[in-house]
Design an enzyme around this catalytic site. Sequence first.
Site, PDB file in Angstrom:
ATOM      1  N   GLN A  78       0.837  -1.199   0.000  1.00 25.43           N
ATOM      2  CA  GLN A  78       0.000   0.000   0.000  1.00 25.43           C
ATOM      3  C   GLN A  78       0.876   1.255   0.000  1.00 25.43           C
ATOM      4  O   GLN A  78       1.991   1.251   0.514  1.00 25.43           O
ATOM      5  CB  GLN A  78      -0.930   0.019   1.217  1.00 25.43           C
ATOM      6  CG  GLN A  78      -1.935  -1.124   1.246  1.00 25.43           C
ATOM      7  CD  GLN A  78      -1.421  -2.322   2.024  1.00 25.43           C
ATOM      8  OE1 GLN A  78      -0.227  -2.608   2.030  1.00 25.43           O
ATOM      9  NE2 GLN A  78      -2.328  -3.024   2.692  1.00 25.43           N
ATOM     10  N   LEU A  79       0.361   2.318  -0.556  1.00 17.28           N
ATOM     11  CA  LEU A  79       1.124   3.561  -0.679  1.00 17.28           C
ATOM     12  C   LEU A  79       1.684   4.006   0.662  1.00 17.28           C
ATOM     13  O   LEU A  79       2.829   4.449   0.762  1.00 17.28           O
ATOM     14  CB  LEU A  79       0.228   4.657  -1.279  1.00 17.28           C
ATOM     15  CG  LEU A  79       0.866   6.030  -1.475  1.00 17.28           C
ATOM     16  CD1 LEU A  79       2.052   5.940  -2.419  1.00 17.28           C
ATOM     17  CD2 LEU A  79      -0.167   7.026  -2.004  1.00 17.28           C
TER      18      LEU A  79
END
Length: 240
Positions: A78-79
């Site tokens: 995930q970012l």
Amino acid sequence: MYHLAKGLYRLATSKEEYSVILLGLDNAGKTTFHEQAKSLFLPERPDPKLKTVPTVGQNVSTLTLPDMYLKIWDVGGQLSLRKLWQSYYSSCHAIIFIIDSTDIGDGLLPLGALSASDPAGAGGGAGESGGGGGSSAKEATEGRLDECRLVLEDVLQNSEAEGVPVLILANKQDREDCVEVVRIKEGLVKKVFEGEKASSVRDSRVLPVSALTGTGVREAVDWVRSRVKWNKESRPPVMR
């Protein structure tokens, strides 16, 4: 005398341990690949068909191979978690970067291939000026192609990852909507490794895989196994 004998015994029975980090965008299939690798190489052989959930933080396991231990670090994609990746670079011996080959769109399609398959897009007359083949190329969806390219470039540019072998896995090759490996290699990987932002020549390979079915997982582990040993002078293993 006892301590000397114990030390000699541990030296004779110890194995090299190498660390490998699994990277890639969220939903690329890193955890599923990890579970398949565990099912092949761990004595208890866990069921790889168990439903996986997005990794928050990390999952880690140690595979017991005939000549080494391979420690696999499955790190969330995930970012918000990607900034944590750099903390693994200095101690890793190889990087496996997994690409979801169903989520990079048609942006890799060479224009020559488009023209060959769509005569209306070939040069000449209305095809160049109106909405002919040129517009179809512009409208081709790219999925997460740009994001994937930027993230991979960022990994390769980190100084602490310099010289580390990198295996690119084109995942989900069992799906009908996947992008072929040759297009991923030529349209994405080659541009990243040989582009302006490429830091240096490094040991790398692109392989097809289906983490869901397990196809290609053993071949991926075998490649990593051979390359970390080849690179051991640059990145020495831990003995355990």
